[in-house]
Design an enzyme around this catalytic site. Structure first.
Site, PDB file in Angstrom:
ATOM      1  N   SER A  70     -10.854  -1.531   3.393  1.00  0.00           N
ATOM      2  CA  SER A  70     -10.207  -1.881   4.663  1.00  0.00           C
ATOM      3  C   SER A  70      -9.749  -0.606   5.350  1.00  0.00           C
ATOM      4  O   SER A  70      -9.026   0.200   4.755  1.00  0.00           O
ATOM      5  CB  SER A  70      -8.981  -2.764   4.425  1.00  0.00           C
ATOM      6  N   ARG A  73       0.819  -1.228   0.000  1.00  0.00           N
ATOM      7  CA  ARG A  73       0.000   0.000   0.000  1.00  0.00           C
ATOM      8  C   ARG A  73       0.848   1.271   0.000  1.00  0.00           C
ATOM      9  O   ARG A  73       0.533   2.264   0.643  1.00  0.00           O
ATOM     10  CB  ARG A  73      -0.945   0.019   1.228  1.00  0.00           C
ATOM     11  N   GLU A 104      -5.224   2.649   6.694  1.00  0.00           N
ATOM     12  CA  GLU A 104      -4.994   2.556   5.245  1.00  0.00           C
ATOM     13  C   GLU A 104      -5.751   3.702   4.556  1.00  0.00           C
ATOM     14  O   GLU A 104      -5.294   4.286   3.579  1.00  0.00           O
ATOM     15  CB  GLU A 104      -5.499   1.205   4.731  1.00  0.00           C
TER      16      GLU A 104
HETATM   17  C1  LIG Z   1     -15.570  -1.690  -1.069  1.00  0.00           C
HETATM   18  C2  LIG Z   1     -14.096  -1.372  -1.230  1.00  0.00           C
HETATM   19  C3  LIG Z   1     -13.192  -2.403  -1.419  1.00  0.00           C
HETATM   20  C4  LIG Z   1     -11.820  -2.123  -1.558  1.00  0.00           C
HETATM   21  N1  LIG Z   1     -10.968  -3.173  -1.740  1.00  0.00           N
HETATM   22  C5  LIG Z   1      -9.654  -2.915  -1.878  1.00  0.00           C
HETATM   23  C6  LIG Z   1      -8.715  -3.986  -2.072  1.00  0.00           C
HETATM   24  O1  LIG Z   1      -9.082  -5.160  -2.155  1.00  0.00           O
HETATM   25  N2  LIG Z   1      -7.406  -3.677  -2.188  1.00  0.00           N
HETATM   26  C7  LIG Z   1      -6.951  -2.386  -2.133  1.00  0.00           C
HETATM   27  O2  LIG Z   1      -5.735  -2.161  -2.258  1.00  0.00           O
HETATM   28  N3  LIG Z   1      -7.794  -1.358  -1.945  1.00  0.00           N
HETATM   29  C8  LIG Z   1      -9.135  -1.582  -1.823  1.00  0.00           C
HETATM   30  N4  LIG Z   1     -10.003  -0.542  -1.630  1.00  0.00           N
HETATM   31  C9  LIG Z   1      -9.472   0.835  -1.498  1.00  0.00           C
HETATM   32  C10 LIG Z   1      -9.412   1.646  -2.806  1.00  0.00           C
HETATM   33  O3  LIG Z   1     -10.427   1.243  -3.708  1.00  0.00           O
HETATM   34  C11 LIG Z   1      -8.055   1.511  -3.498  1.00  0.00           C
HETATM   35  O4  LIG Z   1      -6.998   1.951  -2.678  1.00  0.00           O
HETATM   36  C12 LIG Z   1      -8.019   2.314  -4.820  1.00  0.00           C
HETATM   37  O5  LIG Z   1      -6.875   1.979  -5.520  1.00  0.00           O
HETATM   38  C13 LIG Z   1      -8.059   3.828  -4.625  1.00  0.00           C
HETATM   39  O6  LIG Z   1      -8.210   4.434  -5.907  1.00  0.00           O
HETATM   40  P1  LIG Z   1      -9.040   5.772  -6.101  1.00  0.00           P
HETATM   41  O7  LIG Z   1      -8.998   6.113  -7.540  1.00  0.00           O
HETATM   42  O8  LIG Z   1     -10.371   5.649  -5.489  1.00  0.00           O
HETATM   43  O9  LIG Z   1      -8.132   6.780  -5.283  1.00  0.00           O
HETATM   44  P2  LIG Z   1      -8.638   7.951  -4.298  1.00  0.00           P
HETATM   45  O10 LIG Z   1      -9.278   7.332  -3.103  1.00  0.00           O
HETATM   46  O11 LIG Z   1      -9.399   8.961  -5.048  1.00  0.00           O
HETATM   47  O12 LIG Z   1      -7.230   8.556  -3.887  1.00  0.00           O
HETATM   48  C14 LIG Z   1      -6.336   7.819  -3.093  1.00  0.00           C
HETATM   49  C15 LIG Z   1      -4.983   8.551  -3.099  1.00  0.00           C
HETATM   50  O13 LIG Z   1      -4.443   8.449  -4.412  1.00  0.00           O
HETATM   51  C16 LIG Z   1      -4.132   9.744  -4.913  1.00  0.00           C
HETATM   52  N5  LIG Z   1      -4.399   9.741  -6.343  1.00  0.00           N
HETATM   53  C17 LIG Z   1      -5.539   9.357  -6.966  1.00  0.00           C
HETATM   54  N6  LIG Z   1      -5.380   9.467  -8.302  1.00  0.00           N
HETATM   55  C18 LIG Z   1      -4.119   9.942  -8.514  1.00  0.00           C
HETATM   56  C19 LIG Z   1      -3.365  10.285  -9.668  1.00  0.00           C
HETATM   57  N7  LIG Z   1      -3.855  10.165 -10.918  1.00  0.00           N
HETATM   58  N8  LIG Z   1      -2.095  10.741  -9.503  1.00  0.00           N
HETATM   59  C20 LIG Z   1      -1.571  10.871  -8.263  1.00  0.00           C
HETATM   60  N9  LIG Z   1      -2.238  10.573  -7.126  1.00  0.00           N
HETATM   61  C21 LIG Z   1      -3.505  10.102  -7.257  1.00  0.00           C
HETATM   62  C22 LIG Z   1      -5.042  10.704  -4.158  1.00  0.00           C
HETATM   63  O14 LIG Z   1      -4.487  12.001  -4.105  1.00  0.00           O
HETATM   64  C23 LIG Z   1      -5.114  10.035  -2.782  1.00  0.00           C
HETATM   65  O15 LIG Z   1      -4.012  10.440  -2.011  1.00  0.00           O
HETATM   66  C24 LIG Z   1     -11.378  -0.794  -1.500  1.00  0.00           C
HETATM   67  C25 LIG Z   1     -12.294   0.253  -1.315  1.00  0.00           C
HETATM   68  C26 LIG Z   1     -13.649  -0.025  -1.183  1.00  0.00           C
HETATM   69  C27 LIG Z   1     -14.614   1.098  -1.010  1.00  0.00           C
END
Ligand SMILES: Cc1cc2nc3c(=O)[nH]c(=O)nc-3n(C[C@H](O)[C@H](O)[C@H](O)COP(=O)(O)OP(=O)(O)OC[C@H]3O[C@@H](n4cnc5c(N)ncnc54)[C@H](O)[C@@H]3O)c2cc1C
Length: 300
Positions: A225, A175, A295
């Site tokens: 998580s 992560r 996380e």
């Molecule tokens: C139901 C559910 C299940 C999940 N299961 C998992 C799992 O199995 N494994 C897991 O690892 N995670 C899981 N997650 C967490 C999450 O979905 C992941 O971490 C995902 O990769 C976050 O992506 P996002 O686009 O939503 O990022 P955001 O939540 O929008 O942003 C997260 C971070 O990334 C940065 N960011 C986003 N886009 C960019 C970009 N283009 N350039 C630079 N920085 C950027 C943001 O500034 C922020 O700091 C889950 C979440 C939910 C709600």
């Protein structure tokens, strides 16, 4: 501040823009207050120009993907929120490679890969994030991580210059990546996959989704998580052993289905979640001596 220069850049590119909108609707937790301005860029050039203007005018700015790993303050965000999501989500195939705009969701990428008969990303199917957010977090599940499939990414560096970075330089670990906490903005991500029968890929994706539906409280808003996996332990087990399953603060609750998830049972505020997390950490530490680390990213 009226952010006129930001609105003009957005207008020039035809990028969606809103003023004084609650960010809650752009997050999977459905939490977060009113933000000054939210822009959804539709090209790398639009992102580059928006960020350059923020830096030039000293506007604070925030980068979001699908908002699925964040908890945003109830008072919203003062500055420019740049959502790199569905408006910038193209996917191009080059042999066994997929080159994805950073706003493409993992669901869209996995579906495209399956349709092309390309395997190697099935394990992330169902993670509700974008390519950019997933690389930032080195998202992973079921024994796989982004680092297993990524080849390179293009990103905007702190001087506003577009650069390419190979996987070996991304410091991908649990992560975490070189992008975590930095001001680099991921523009596109290239994945290397291998050929496989589309039906076998679809079956693997269905199996992964079935496991998620079975174990995770997908019927409620959450940010996945809540805590990282502590070395040698499972956060959910520690929380359950501390008797915190179902523990509630306001509208926020430790999921009864999966103690590793804090869910929004209805009307939860950021403060509810923050208090709940703090109570969980204290109790688990008292009972087991293990310090849980979040996380979920708190954005304020
Ligand atoms: C139901 C559910 C299940 C999940 N299961 C998992 C799992 O199995 N494994 C897991 O690892 N995670 C899981 N997650 C967490 C999450 O979905 C992941 O971490 C995902 O990769 C976050 O992506 P996002 O686009 O939503 O990022 P955001 O939540 O929008 O942003 C997260 C971070 O990334 C940065 N960011 C986003 N886009 C960019 C970009 N283009 N350039 C630079 N920085 C950027 C943001 O500034 C922020 O700091 C889950 C979440 C939910 C709600």
């Amino acid at each position: 501040m009226n952010y006129g220069s930001i609105a003009r850049i957005a207008e020039k590119y035809g990028a969606k823009t809103s003023f004084d909108e609650k960010i809650a609707g752009h997050t999977s937790f459905n939490i977060g207050g009113v933000c000054d301005i939210i822009v959804q860029p539709n090209s790398a050039e639009c992102i580059r120009e928006l960020v350059a203007e923020c830096r030039k005018s000293s506007y604070k700015y925030y980068i979001f993907g699908k908002g699925s790993n964040v908890l945003v303050s109830d008072s919203g965000l003062r500055g420019v929120v740049i959502i790199i999501g569905s408006e910038y989500s193209g996917i191009t195939r080059d042999g066994n490679r997929l080159i994805c705009d950073s706003g493409a969701t993992l669901t869209k990428i996995c579906t495209a890969a399956k349709n092309y008969g390309l395997s190697g990303l099935e394990f992330v199917y169902g993670i509700p994030g974008t390519a950019g957010g997933a690389l930032y977090m080195n998202a992973g599940a079921y024994g796989g991580e982004m680092k297993d499939a990524v080849v390179y990414c293009d990103y905007l560096d702190s001087d506003g210059i577009v650069k390419r970075m190979e996987r070996k330089d991304m410091q991908l670990s649990y992560r975490h990546s070189v992008f975590s906490g930095s001001d680099k903005i991921i523009l596109s991500v290239c994945f290397e996959l291998c050929e496989r029968n589309a039906e076998e890929i679809a079956a693997k994706m269905a199996e992964v989704m079935h496991k998620r539906r079975d174990k995770q409280p997908l019927e409620y808003p959450s940010a996945g998580s809540t805590f990282k996996r502590p070395e040698g332990y499972f956060a959910a087990k520690l929380i359950e052993d501390s008797g915190l399953k179902g523990f509630t603060v306001g509208g926020a609750q430790v999921s009864e289905k999966h103690s590793g998830f804090v869910i929004n049972k209805g009307g939860a505020t950021c403060s509810d979640v923050v208090r709940l997390i703090s109570d969980i950490k204290d109790k688990v530490y008292k009972d087991s001596g293990v310090k849980l680390e979040c996380e979920i990213l708190l954005i304020e």
